[in-house]
Design a protein around this motif. Structure first.
Motif, short mmCIF file in Angstrom:
data_model
loop_
_atom_site.label_atom_id
_atom_site.label_comp_id
_atom_site.label_asym_id
_atom_site.label_seq_id
_atom_site.Cartn_x
_atom_site.Cartn_y
_atom_site.Cartn_z
N THR A 116 0.81 -1.24 0.00
CA THR A 116 0.00 0.00 0.00
C THR A 116 0.83 1.28 0.00
N ILE A 119 -0.11 3.42 -2.92
CA ILE A 119 -1.45 4.00 -2.76
C ILE A 119 -1.36 5.28 -1.96
N ASP A 125 -5.28 9.56 -5.92
CA ASP A 125 -5.97 8.32 -5.55
C ASP A 125 -6.29 7.46 -6.77
N ILE A 128 -5.65 1.44 -6.71
CA ILE A 128 -6.56 0.76 -5.80
C ILE A 128 -5.93 -0.55 -5.35
N GLY A 129 -6.37 -1.05 -4.22
CA GLY A 129 -5.82 -2.27 -3.67
C GLY A 129 -5.95 -2.22 -2.16
N HIS A 135 -2.09 -4.48 -6.16
CA HIS A 135 -2.58 -3.13 -6.41
C HIS A 135 -2.65 -2.93 -7.92
N ILE A 138 -5.65 2.81 -11.95
CA ILE A 138 -6.80 3.15 -12.81
C ILE A 138 -6.26 4.06 -13.91
N ARG B 468 -9.86 15.19 -7.77
CA ARG B 468 -9.42 14.00 -7.06
C ARG B 468 -8.36 14.33 -6.03
N ARG B 472 -8.64 13.92 -2.04
CA ARG B 472 -7.66 13.17 -1.26
C ARG B 472 -7.18 14.01 -0.07
#
Ligand code: SF4
Ligand code: SF4
Lengths: 196, 529
Positions: A116, A119, A125, A128-129, A135, A138, B468, B472
């Motif tokens: 992570t 991430i 962001d 994902i995972g 992970h 996108i 985004r 965050r």
């Protein structure tokens, strides 16, 4: 007498104009610093930090306060630089680093240990995972900022060139050769042989 | 205000030569005008791009190895603006892969490959609607949608969308576009000569579907035979609300907005559709395809194409299955060796040069022109500075000022370009055609339009990224606040115990400290004393 009239008339006009201006400056008062927003609007929002500031808004703030130069945004390139210089009313300055081709991060999933860390590093962001799970990036949200590459303890993140698709193709300027990908269909010649 | 004034003084026909301002009359080169349409044999392999229209790409319905019938739907539309793809003949699907398509980029798209079995067995699941006049218009529209029909004049916009019965904008006039103003192309001309009856029936279907009162068949005056044939066919069919209108031969007479202006005297306002002035425009080829789909139950699987140009030994009008490789079509017309030949997809004015030759013929292909390299490039001279002769302004049918516009586009000042109505340009190429300085004006406009779209896209992406990134930051701040809140809550909950613990700890340290501190205190006291 005439002189007195003139002084009175002009003085009166000046007074009226002064009052109007004073009222107008109150009535149309603008709050805040719109310059930061304006500069932020012409930045590409990659959030990569290549300018030396931790994101696009901080850089915009620094430029607006006169602290930073107008030519530090690498992904924005010449277009952002010209727009900022125009907003700030300063002469344009050459962007030193060449803007690279648009890139995307790609996680080699079989090597990912699910830590992570990437991430946490991604400013938009786009990864994902969950802990101890693969992970993945996108693609539609990745800005290509490369901030996730460094933290990965097993070096399983690559930056790959964004694939060119027909829908996004545009005409090149006249005089410049249009880019025709030469390696798209390796089997095309065989096809040509078999179908003619 | 101004148009109303013009009308009041009878000045709305300011352009005496007919309809729209500007235009040019290039050499016609209609060498195939007298060649009847020839049906071509099936090629060894068909390549069917999943997107041959404006709109969403289709999703394949068949798998590799599956056998398909002629007319079977093999890819279905996804989304509203889309048109499905049908198998042009019976055979086996041998692949779903990227293949180069006719596009100036030379890039590829997902395509279905079909190997014909030679039997050409039809799929008979769609029954003909012969009595369409008594059929529900919505059903006819649905049939047209299911048959994958798109505008065959070259724009390939899904036809059913234009055929909406809209209460607010009722269609009064259906215009059948048989102008065919592009040099070289003769496919619509031949269709009118050889299939006048089918074309008119197709037009009748359209008129019924949109409930139009009258129809106009628009033909340029360089096709007197087609005019005579269409007049005869209309009389024979007894369609007294349809007339043939002879138009002056002038490029781009066949442009939708230009044609409407010529025929109705009305201008389609910027950003509006022909529907908004009560007109529906369809190409002759589209009308024939509609006839086939409705009256015969045959979807769009073939079309008429003009094969011409100085490199083609036997120029012809051919009826080809969609998906046939272009080299195969050219070979049928006697052109085998494609080295040193330049191919143009469409007419010479608006068509695009094909950087790759091994591409399939698609729904938008109304012509394939092959020229010897020398004949195409010997005329191309170098670009020189604008001499401000104003020829481009005179010929622009959209009423633009191409020289000024090009100036801004060349300097990447796209905002200024848009002030000069860049997006009103129909890319007809008249300006480039007349420019004595050989300035590729229309190329500048294509470039600028692409750049504007690109900038717009990048801006949208930047906005998304910004949102985004802000989301965050907010999330991180919220998480931190929550953590802090939880910590203080835990402390409060265990407050007595924690306080006690804290106090004893404090005492201990105090005591510990006092070990040394006492002496100090004693000292201090002693001092005081
Ligand atoms: S290409 Fe555009 S600018 Fe040139 S004449 Fe045609 S409409 Fe006008
Ligand atoms: S035709 Fe060419 S040279 Fe003449 S005004 Fe237009 S751009 Fe300039």
């Amino acid at each position: 007498m005439n002189i007195l009239m003139a002084i009175l008339t002009l003085g009166g006009m000046a007074l009226i104009a002064g009052i109007v201006l004073a009222v107008a400056s109150r009535a149309f008062h603008v709050e805040g610093d719109p310059m930061v927003d304006k500069i932020d609007a012409v930045l590409p929002q990659t959030q990569c930090g290549q300018c030396g500031y931790p994101g696009c808004v901080p850089y915009a703030t620094a430029v607006a306060s006169g602290e930073a130069d107008v030519n530090l945004c690498v992904p924005g390139g010449e277009r952002s630089m010209l727009a900022i210089a125009d907003l700030m009313g300063v002469p344009p300055k050459e962007v030193e680093e060449e803007a690279a081709v648009p890139m995307l991060a790609f996680v080699r999933e079989d090597e990912c240990i699910g830590c992570t860390l990437c991430i946490k590093a991604c400013p938009v962001d786009a990864i994902i995972g969950a802990p101890k799970q693969y992970h993945t990036v996108i693609e539609d949200h990745c800005t290509g900022c490369t901030l996730c590459v460094e933290p990965c303890p097993v070096d399983c993140i690559d930056m790959v060139e964004k694939e060119q698709v027909l829908e996004e193709w545009t005409w090149a300027a006249p005089g410049k050769r249009p880019s025709v990908p030469q390696t798209l269909h390796k089997d095309e010649e065989n096809h040509a042989a078999s179908t003619v | 205000m101004l148009p109303a004034l013009f009308e009041r003084f009878g000045l709305n026909q300011l352009w005496p030569t007919g309809g729209f301002p500007g235009g040019v009359h290039p050499p016609e080169h209609k060498i195939t005008a007298d060649s009847p349409i020839i049906e071509l044999p099936l090629p060894p392999q068909l390549i069917l791009p999943l997107k041959q229209h404006i709109g969403e790409i289709c999703a394949p319905l068949v798998e590799v190895g599956q056998h398909v019938l002629r007319g079977q739907k093999i890819a279905k539309s996804q989304g509203y603006v889309s048109a499905s793809v049908h198998a042009p003949t019976s055979g086996t699907v041998v692949g779903v892969q990227d293949h180069a398509v006719p596009h100036p980029s030379g890039m590829g798209r997902p395509c279905l490959m079909i190997e014909p079995d030679g039997e050409d067995r039809p799929d008979e699941s769609r029954a003909p609607i012969s009595d369409y006049r008594n059929e529900d218009p919505a059903l006819i529209r649905e049939r047209i949608r299911m048959s994958g029909i798109v505008g065959l004049g070259g724009a390939v916009f899904p036809t059913f969308i234009k055929m909406l019965r809209d209460q607010r904008h009722p269609v009064q006039t259906v215009i059948l576009n048989g102008a065919e103003c592009e040099p070289y192309l003769t496919c619509d001309h031949r269709l009118m000569l050889e299939h006048a009856h089918d074309v008119l029936r197709g037009m009748d279907v359209i008129m019924h579907a949109v409930n139009a009162q009258n129809g106009v068949v628009a033909i340029e005056d360089n096709k007197p035979d087609a005019i005579a044939v269409m007049r005869g066919a209309i009389e024979a069919a007894g369609m007294d609300n349809v007339e043939v209108r002879t138009l002056p031969t002038r490029y781009p007479q066949g442009g939708e907005k230009q044609l409407i202006q010529t025929i109705t005297g009305k201008q389609v306002p910027e950003g509006r559709l022909p529907l908004h002035v009560g007109v529906l425009c369809q190409n002759v080829g589209t009308a024939k395809a509609i006839h086939d789909a409705v009256c015969l139950g045959v979807p769009l699987i073939k079309r008429v194409v003009t094969i011409s140009g100085d490199a083609v030994p036997n120029p012809a009008n051919v009826c080809v299955r969609i998906g046939t490789p272009i080299p195969f079509v050219l070979a049928q017309c006697g052109l085998e060796d494609l080295n040193d030949v330049r191919l143009i997809h469409g007419g010479p004015m608006m068509g695009e040069r094909l950087p790759r030759t091994h591409v399939p013929l698609v729904k938008s292909t109304n012509g394939i022109l092959a020229f010897h390299r020398q004949s195409l490039y010997s005329e191309q001279a170098v670009e020189e500075p604008c001499i401000r002769c104003g020829h481009c302004v005179e010929v622009c049918p959209a009423g633009l000022v191409p020289n000024e516009l090009a100036w801004h586009c060349r300097n990447d000042q796209f905002d200024r370009g848009q002030d000069y109505n860049l997006f009103d340009c129909i890319e007809c190429g008249c300006c480039s055609y007349v420019c004595p300085s050989h300035i590729p004006l229309v190329h500048y406009f294509r470039y600028a339009k692409g750049q504007v779209a690109k900038i717009e896209k990048e801006r949208a992406f930047a906005e998304l990224s910004k949102a985004r990134s802000e989301a965050r930051d907010n999330r991180l701040a919220r998480e931190q606040a929550e953590r802090a809140a939880r910590r203080s809550k835990v402390r409060k909950q265990h407050a007595p115990a924690a306080d006690k613990a804290a106090k004893t700890a404090e005492k201990k340290t105090d005591e510990g400290k006092t070990g040394e501190g006492k002496t100090e205190a004693v000292k201090k006291e002693g001092d005081k004393a």
